[in-house]
Design an enzyme around this catalytic site. Structure first.
Site, mmCIF file in Angstrom:
data_model
loop_
_atom_site.group_PDB
_atom_site.id
_atom_site.type_symbol
_atom_site.label_atom_id
_atom_site.label_comp_id
_atom_site.label_asym_id
_atom_site.label_seq_id
_atom_site.Cartn_x
_atom_site.Cartn_y
_atom_site.Cartn_z
ATOM 1 N N CYS A 3 -10.260 -3.407 -9.840
ATOM 2 C CA CYS A 3 -9.744 -2.206 -9.176
ATOM 3 C C CYS A 3 -8.338 -2.415 -8.621
ATOM 4 O O CYS A 3 -7.806 -1.546 -7.947
ATOM 5 C CB CYS A 3 -10.696 -1.728 -8.087
ATOM 6 S SG CYS A 3 -10.886 -2.912 -6.763
ATOM 7 N N HIS A 23 0.813 -1.219 0.000
ATOM 8 C CA HIS A 23 0.000 0.000 0.000
ATOM 9 C C HIS A 23 0.843 1.264 0.000
ATOM 10 O O HIS A 23 0.431 2.285 -0.533
ATOM 11 C CB HIS A 23 -1.013 -0.039 1.151
ATOM 12 C CG HIS A 23 -2.145 -0.957 0.828
ATOM 13 N ND1 HIS A 23 -2.152 -2.271 1.201
ATOM 14 C CD2 HIS A 23 -3.250 -0.769 0.063
ATOM 15 C CE1 HIS A 23 -3.240 -2.855 0.719
ATOM 16 N NE2 HIS A 23 -3.933 -1.959 0.030
HETATM 17 C C1 PEP Z 1 -6.814 -5.344 -4.309
HETATM 18 O O1 PEP Z 1 -6.577 -6.224 -3.472
HETATM 19 O O2 PEP Z 1 -6.549 -5.479 -5.529
HETATM 20 C C2 PEP Z 1 -7.425 -4.072 -3.896
HETATM 21 C C3 PEP Z 1 -7.844 -3.212 -4.784
HETATM 22 O O3 PEP Z 1 -7.491 -3.796 -2.579
HETATM 23 P P1 PEP Z 1 -6.217 -3.402 -1.687
HETATM 24 O O4 PEP Z 1 -5.070 -3.149 -2.611
HETATM 25 O O5 PEP Z 1 -6.587 -2.195 -0.890
HETATM 26 O O6 PEP Z 1 -6.018 -4.617 -0.843
#
Ligand code: PEP
Ligand code: MG
Length: 665
Positions: free
Chosen positions: A589, A278
């Protein structure tokens, strides 16, 4: 004993030239003529240094270097790359291959010996560093701590050696620990981990080096800061930077990154992390070039050195030469031209060449990111990572505060949708100070996201009520993260319905409800889930990590994290087909959607929406507008017959290069 050197080159003349020169300088030299032989000989001989040709058939020097680094027997062997091209030498120096130095061919004996001696000397110095402080072994910890105290940096640090016992505290002056625990720890971090939580602890590092930390009440945080201080790293220094810098750090938390000022932090390089951690995602959304997972970059650079961060290719170039700067100057002017073309696309639709409209939305982490959504021509927000409301605060956000935040964002993007993802706390997004999810051995497999929310029902319901209220104002949709099966989904929907009743019809609007598909069990049971939701949003970051069992933030195994793995492709197909069979829409996403090389695959699989960081929207739009659905479907048909990630990736790149080669550079 002479130092041992392994020379690896498929050109026998060069190998011989190097061998003769090094032998006459007194080194014990062996030779290998290809990568396989080099790996075998290196494990057997454990040389002090490997001189490695970059361009070799079958396994090239980069790969050999990486495999040497991964093998515990050769992990500490020094490596010098022998290379012919100016640019690839920078790659070597960029440390992505783990090399210590490089030599450009053709080279003379003087340069060869200078490089070899320098590398072996540096390796010796590194071995003599204190494992405790990372400082040269001849610097006494006591002196170091005294210096830090003078500079006002050390606090609550108790230092002693066996004969001499002193303690320092920057506020109270001299303090004495009333309890000492002796312990053998490899590094201070180990000591901190072992003893944080007790009322006093000490790390014994061998010799007479002892460091004790006395954490009367704030053990963990003080301990972390002490570690930072001992390593000479400033606590949160980037927050106080007065001029632009490139930040080189061991690791950055998502909240560290989210609180960065991008005027001051021009680029980032870290030892740990991977593209989908993240912290990296946020750096990207702030448009800060970042290279993560460089293993030991913090110990290889000095403050004040010049580095160039190439975030696109994951390179950190140290002391770039003038040719390199000239090359990057050209890259930059190409980028400016492409950016100008991309800006023109802002008002255009994300429609393929043959007229299929794919919704192109943006991912946001902080409410302030909303400005960039329309600016970059996105059609709304496809993923709002609301857990970032917890960043840098000590109290839980109240219903009112959340409502105000969601309302403002929803109003700003109206009539386009705002898809709010309920809190995905846990994993690498711990809410320090507000919610304690505790220490877990496997946080990504643990108490995270919907699992955490369903057990902390007050926190969950507070958020759901705020979202219902915002739905009365804008085009709000909701989705639940980390759904693993039908019962969990039903449970979450029940709580959502309770909250709707609590808020009342007058204060709430209509809201589509979706499930994130990011766990293989959800992908495989997508058929059942599709009957009970209005849409799917595929979180490929997690889906890939769980499918291939590759921790998404572990840089050591980042090479195994392959979006084009045949198993991932099959799961994506399964999800898209299940969605369409039940007349619901499906989007992606995760970061896979912003990789323009992979967009043909996603279109061919039938994705209805792509949601990417706002700054990536123009590139993705350009890619979408350059493709036609039938050619993408044909690509998917072929990819499904292929057995390896690299073959699938190569096919994707073929089509992407044909349609928008400019975007790939
Ligand atoms: C994912 O896992 O692809 C997602 C969009 O959520 P995060 O990256 O916040 O886990
Ligand atoms: Mg996820």
């Amino acid at each position: 004993m002479p130092e041992t050197i392994l020379v690896v080159d498929d050109d026998p003349d060069i190998a011989r030239f190097v061998e003769v020169n090094l032998r006459s300088a007194g080194y014990d030299v062996s030779v290998a003529s290809d990568g396989e032989e080099a790996l075998e000989k290196a494990s057997e001989l454990r040389p002090d240094l490997v001189l490695l040709d970059v361009m070799m058939p079958r396994i090239d020097g980069f790969e050999v270097a990486q495999r040497l680094r991964r093998n515990p027997q050769t992990a500490n062997t020094s490596i010098i790359m022998l290379t012919a091209k100016a640019l690839s030498t920078d790659k070597v120096l960029g440390l992505t291959a783990g090399a210590d130095d490089y030599i450009i061919k053709p080279f003379d004996p003087i340069e060869l010996l200078a490089r070899v001696k320098g590398t072996l000397r540096r390796a010796k110095e590194m071995r003599n560093l204190s494992p405790l402080t990372g400082l040269p072994g001849n610097i006494r910890i006591q002196e170091e701590i005294e210096r830090m105290v003078r500079e006002g940096r050390a606090f609550a640090v108790l230092y002693c050696d066996l004969d001499n016992f002193k303690a320092y505290n920057d506020e109270k002056g001299f303090v004495r620990g009333d309890r000492l625990i002796q312990h053998t720890a490899r590094t201070l971090q180990d000591a901190v981990v072992e003893f944080s939580g007790t009322d006093g602890f000490i790390g014994h590092v061998g010799g007479d080096d002892f460091v004790a930390i006395v954490p009367p009440d704030v053990a963990e945080d003080v301990a972390k800061r002490v570690v930072r201080n001992l390593q000479g790293k400033e606590q949160k220094a980037f927050l106080e930077l007065t001029e632009p810098h490139i930040l080189v750090a061991h690791n950055l938390t998502p909240s560290d990154t989210a609180s960065m000022d991008k005027q001051r932090v021009l680029g980032i390089a870290t030892d740990l992390g991977s593209r989908t951690s993240h912290a990296a995602i946020i750096a990207r959304s702030l448009s800060i070039p970042a290279v993560v997972g460089l293993h030991d970059i913090t110990s290889r650079l000095q403050t004040g050195q010049t580095v160039l961060v190439d975030g696109t290719n994951g390179l950190l170039i140290v002391d770039p030469k003038s040719e390199t700067l000239a090359y990057y100057g050209e890259v930059e002017s190409r980028r400016v031209k492409v950016a100008a073309k991309l800006r023109e696309l802002r008002e255009t639709k994300s429609t393929t060449r043959d007229g299929r409209h794919i919704v192109l939305s943006a991912n946001i982490e902080l409410p302030s990111d909303v400005e960039a959504v329309a600016e970059n021509g996105a059609e709304g927000i496809g993923l709002y990572r609301t857990e970032f409301l917890f960043v840098n605060r000590d109290t839980l956000p109240s219903e009112e505060e959340q409502y105000e935040t969601y309302r403002k964002v929803a109003e700003r993007v109206k009539p386009n949708p705002l898809i709010i993802r309920t809190f995905d706390l846990g994993g690498d997004k711990l809410a320090v100070g507000t919610v304690d999810v505790g220490d877990e051995l496997n946080p990504f497999l643990g108490w995270r996201a919907i699992r955490f929310c369903l057990e902390n029902i007050d926190i969950f319901k507070t958020q759901l009520r705020a979202i219902w209220r915002a739905s009365a104002v804008g085009n709000v949709k909701i989705m639940f993260p980390m759904i693993s099966g039908l019962e969990e989904l039903r449970h979450a929907k029940e709580v959502l319905e309770q909250c709707r009743r609590e808020v009342g019809d007058k204060k709430s609007g209509k809201m589509e409800v979706g499930a994130m598909i990011e766990i293989p069990s959800a992908a495989i049971s997508a058929d059942a889930l599709a009957r009970e939701v209005d849409f799917f949003s595929i979180g490929t970051n997690d889906l890939i990590q769980y499918t291939i069992a590759v921790d998404r933030v572990n840089e050591r195994i980042a090479h195994l994290y392959e979006p084009t793995h045949p198993a991932v492709l099959r799961l994506l197909k399964m999800i898209a087909e299940a969605a369409h069979a039940h007349d619901i829409w499906v989007g992606v996403c995760g970061e896979m959607a912003r990789d323009v090389a992979l967009i043909p695959l996603l279109i061919g699989l039938g994705m209805d929406e792509l949601s990417v960081g706002a700054t990536s929207v123009p590139r993705v739009k350009m890619a979408l507008r350059s493709l036609a659905v039938p050619e993408c479907q044909e690509l998917v048909g072929e990819a499904l017959t292929l057995q390896t990630s690299s073959e699938i990736l190569a096919r994707c790149l073929d089509l992407a290069t044909k349609r928008y080669g400019d975007l790939l550079g």
